[in-house]
Design a protein around this motif. Structure first.
Motif, PDB file in Angstrom:
ATOM      1  N   GLY A   1       0.797  -1.225   0.000  1.00  0.00           N
ATOM      2  CA  GLY A   1       0.000   0.000   0.000  1.00  0.00           C
ATOM      3  C   GLY A   1       0.827   1.271   0.000  1.00  0.00           C
ATOM      4  O   GLY A   1       2.050   1.254  -0.149  1.00  0.00           O
ATOM      5  N   VAL A   2       0.115   2.378   0.163  1.00  0.00           N
ATOM      6  CA  VAL A   2       0.700   3.709   0.054  1.00  0.00           C
ATOM      7  C   VAL A   2       0.632   4.412   1.404  1.00  0.00           C
ATOM      8  O   VAL A   2      -0.410   4.387   2.069  1.00  0.00           O
ATOM      9  N   LEU A   3       1.737   5.020   1.797  1.00  0.00           N
ATOM     10  CA  LEU A   3       1.751   5.838   3.017  1.00  0.00           C
ATOM     11  C   LEU A   3       1.547   7.299   2.626  1.00  0.00           C
ATOM     12  O   LEU A   3       2.233   7.816   1.739  1.00  0.00           O
ATOM     13  N   ILE A   4       0.604   7.954   3.294  1.00  0.00           N
ATOM     14  CA  ILE A   4       0.462   9.401   3.147  1.00  0.00           C
ATOM     15  C   ILE A   4       1.055  10.025   4.400  1.00  0.00           C
ATOM     16  O   ILE A   4       0.540   9.828   5.507  1.00  0.00           O
ATOM     17  N   ALA A   5       2.179  10.723   4.236  1.00  0.00           N
ATOM     18  CA  ALA A   5       2.863  11.336   5.378  1.00  0.00           C
ATOM     19  C   ALA A   5       2.499  12.821   5.425  1.00  0.00           C
ATOM     20  O   ALA A   5       2.584  13.520   4.420  1.00  0.00           O
ATOM     21  N   SER A   6       2.091  13.279   6.607  1.00  0.00           N
ATOM     22  CA  SER A   6       1.655  14.684   6.751  1.00  0.00           C
ATOM     23  C   SER A   6       2.816  15.609   7.070  1.00  0.00           C
ATOM     24  O   SER A   6       2.611  16.708   7.600  1.00  0.00           O
ATOM     25  N   SER A   7       4.017  15.191   6.724  1.00  0.00           N
ATOM     26  CA  SER A   7       5.206  15.932   7.163  1.00  0.00           C
ATOM     27  C   SER A   7       5.285  17.363   6.632  1.00  0.00           C
ATOM     28  O   SER A   7       5.970  18.207   7.201  1.00  0.00           O
ATOM     29  N   LYS A   8       4.583  17.657   5.521  1.00  0.00           N
ATOM     30  CA  LYS A   8       4.607  19.040   4.997  1.00  0.00           C
ATOM     31  C   LYS A   8       3.462  19.878   5.556  1.00  0.00           C
ATOM     32  O   LYS A   8       3.323  21.044   5.207  1.00  0.00           O
ATOM     33  N   MET A   9       2.629  19.275   6.388  1.00  0.00           N
ATOM     34  CA  MET A   9       1.443  19.979   6.889  1.00  0.00           C
ATOM     35  C   MET A   9       1.664  20.373   8.350  1.00  0.00           C
ATOM     36  O   MET A   9       1.041  19.831   9.253  1.00  0.00           O
ATOM     37  N   ARG A  10       2.601  21.293   8.542  1.00  0.00           N
ATOM     38  CA  ARG A  10       2.995  21.652   9.906  1.00  0.00           C
ATOM     39  C   ARG A  10       2.677  23.102  10.248  1.00  0.00           C
ATOM     40  O   ARG A  10       3.312  23.690  11.120  1.00  0.00           O
ATOM     41  N   LEU A  11       1.707  23.663   9.523  1.00  0.00           N
ATOM     42  CA  LEU A  11       1.319  25.049   9.773  1.00  0.00           C
ATOM     43  C   LEU A  11       0.952  25.245  11.251  1.00  0.00           C
ATOM     44  O   LEU A  11       0.263  24.415  11.844  1.00  0.00           O
ATOM     45  N   LYS A  12       1.430  26.321  11.834  1.00  0.00           N
ATOM     46  CA  LYS A  12       0.941  26.726  13.158  1.00  0.00           C
ATOM     47  C   LYS A  12       0.586  28.204  13.038  1.00  0.00           C
ATOM     48  O   LYS A  12       1.436  29.021  12.732  1.00  0.00           O
ATOM     49  N   GLU A  13      -0.694  28.538  13.247  1.00  0.00           N
ATOM     50  CA  GLU A  13      -1.149  29.900  13.013  1.00  0.00           C
ATOM     51  C   GLU A  13      -2.022  30.373  14.165  1.00  0.00           C
ATOM     52  O   GLU A  13      -3.020  29.728  14.486  1.00  0.00           O
ATOM     53  N   LEU A  14      -1.643  31.489  14.758  1.00  0.00           N
ATOM     54  CA  LEU A  14      -2.410  32.066  15.863  1.00  0.00           C
ATOM     55  C   LEU A  14      -3.330  33.147  15.307  1.00  0.00           C
ATOM     56  O   LEU A  14      -2.884  33.997  14.525  1.00  0.00           O
ATOM     57  N   SER A  15      -4.610  33.095  15.693  1.00  0.00           N
ATOM     58  CA  SER A  15      -5.559  34.090  15.189  1.00  0.00           C
ATOM     59  C   SER A  15      -5.200  35.481  15.709  1.00  0.00           C
ATOM     60  O   SER A  15      -4.488  35.605  16.720  1.00  0.00           O
ATOM     61  N   GLU A  16      -5.714  36.515  15.006  1.00  0.00           N
ATOM     62  CA  GLU A  16      -5.382  37.896  15.392  1.00  0.00           C
ATOM     63  C   GLU A  16      -5.796  38.225  16.812  1.00  0.00           C
ATOM     64  O   GLU A  16      -5.119  38.968  17.521  1.00  0.00           O
ATOM     65  N   ASP A  17      -6.929  37.629  17.272  1.00  0.00           N
ATOM     66  CA  ASP A  17      -7.377  37.916  18.645  1.00  0.00           C
ATOM     67  C   ASP A  17      -6.683  37.012  19.676  1.00  0.00           C
ATOM     68  O   ASP A  17      -7.025  37.018  20.848  1.00  0.00           O
ATOM     69  N   LEU A  18      -5.732  36.217  19.197  1.00  0.00           N
ATOM     70  CA  LEU A  18      -4.919  35.335  20.055  1.00  0.00           C
ATOM     71  C   LEU A  18      -5.746  34.265  20.779  1.00  0.00           C
ATOM     72  O   LEU A  18      -5.290  33.691  21.771  1.00  0.00           O
ATOM     73  N   GLN A  19      -6.953  33.980  20.254  1.00  0.00           N
ATOM     74  CA  GLN A  19      -7.825  33.021  20.931  1.00  0.00           C
ATOM     75  C   GLN A  19      -7.789  31.629  20.290  1.00  0.00           C
ATOM     76  O   GLN A  19      -8.207  30.660  20.902  1.00  0.00           O
ATOM     77  N   THR A  20      -7.331  31.563  19.049  1.00  0.00           N
ATOM     78  CA  THR A  20      -7.387  30.278  18.332  1.00  0.00           C
ATOM     79  C   THR A  20      -6.036  29.945  17.708  1.00  0.00           C
ATOM     80  O   THR A  20      -5.460  30.762  16.992  1.00  0.00           O
ATOM     81  N   LEU A  21      -5.553  28.760  17.989  1.00  0.00           N
ATOM     82  CA  LEU A  21      -4.322  28.281  17.356  1.00  0.00           C
ATOM     83  C   LEU A  21      -4.690  27.168  16.384  1.00  0.00           C
ATOM     84  O   LEU A  21      -5.322  26.177  16.768  1.00  0.00           O
TER      85      LEU A  21
END
Ligand SMILES: Cc1cc2nc3c(=O)[nH]c(=O)nc-3n(C[C@H](O)[C@H](O)[C@H](O)COP(=O)(O)OP(=O)(O)OC[C@H]3O[C@@H](n4cnc5c(N)ncnc54)[C@H](O)[C@@H]3O)c2cc1C
Length: 100
Positions: free
Chosen positions: A73-93
């Motif tokens: 089978g096929v492995l799907i690696a999420s290694s490029k999906m490492r976004l970390k983003e904090l919302s402008e109001d600092l309430q949501t990561l």
């Protein structure tokens, strides 16, 4: 991006990413989507073609078949999906599924 076993260093790094050898199963190839749309498209295509697949997030799960798959089978690696983003109001990561 699709990485084949013949692409030695990249393939080895991704296949042997898990901290335990139990997770080094040697999939037929490794897909590294860069975002949710690519990931979704890859899953849909593989399911339509009845191709066994496994998805890896941070790769911490030690059970062999949980976050890797052997050459059937096929492995799907999420290694490029490492976004970390904090919302402008600092309430949501927002954290990418490949973050560890
Ligand atoms: C030594 C050790 C200590 C631990 N301690 C804790 C603890 O204190 N608390 C705790 O809660 N857990 C703990 N765990 C468990 C660990 O956090 C879980 O295994 C967790 O799933 C690891 O997250 P990951 O992103 O590395 O997932 P992975 O190991 O990459 O994947 C885990 C599962 O999720 C699936 N998956 C991954 N990404 C996706 C996706 N995008 N879509 C669908 N399915 C997906 C995989 O296919 C797999 O089945 C521990 C594990 C170990 C080995």
């Amino acid at each position: 991006m699709t990485i084949l076993p013949s692409e030695n260093d990249d393939y080895r790094d991704l296949n042997e990413f898990s901290w335990t050898r139990e997770g080094w199963l040697g999939s037929a190839c490794i897909l590294t989507p860069s975002g949710a749309e690519e990931l979704s498209s890859a899953v849909k295509t593989l399911v339509e073609r009845k191709t066994p697949l496994e998805i890896r997030g941070g790769g911490h799960m030690p059970i062999g078949d949980a976050a890797n798959i052997n050459s059937t089978g096929v492995l799907i690696a999420s290694s490029k999906m490492r976004l970390k983003e904090l919302s402008e109001d600092l309430q949501t990561l927002t954290v990418g599924v490949g973050s560890s």
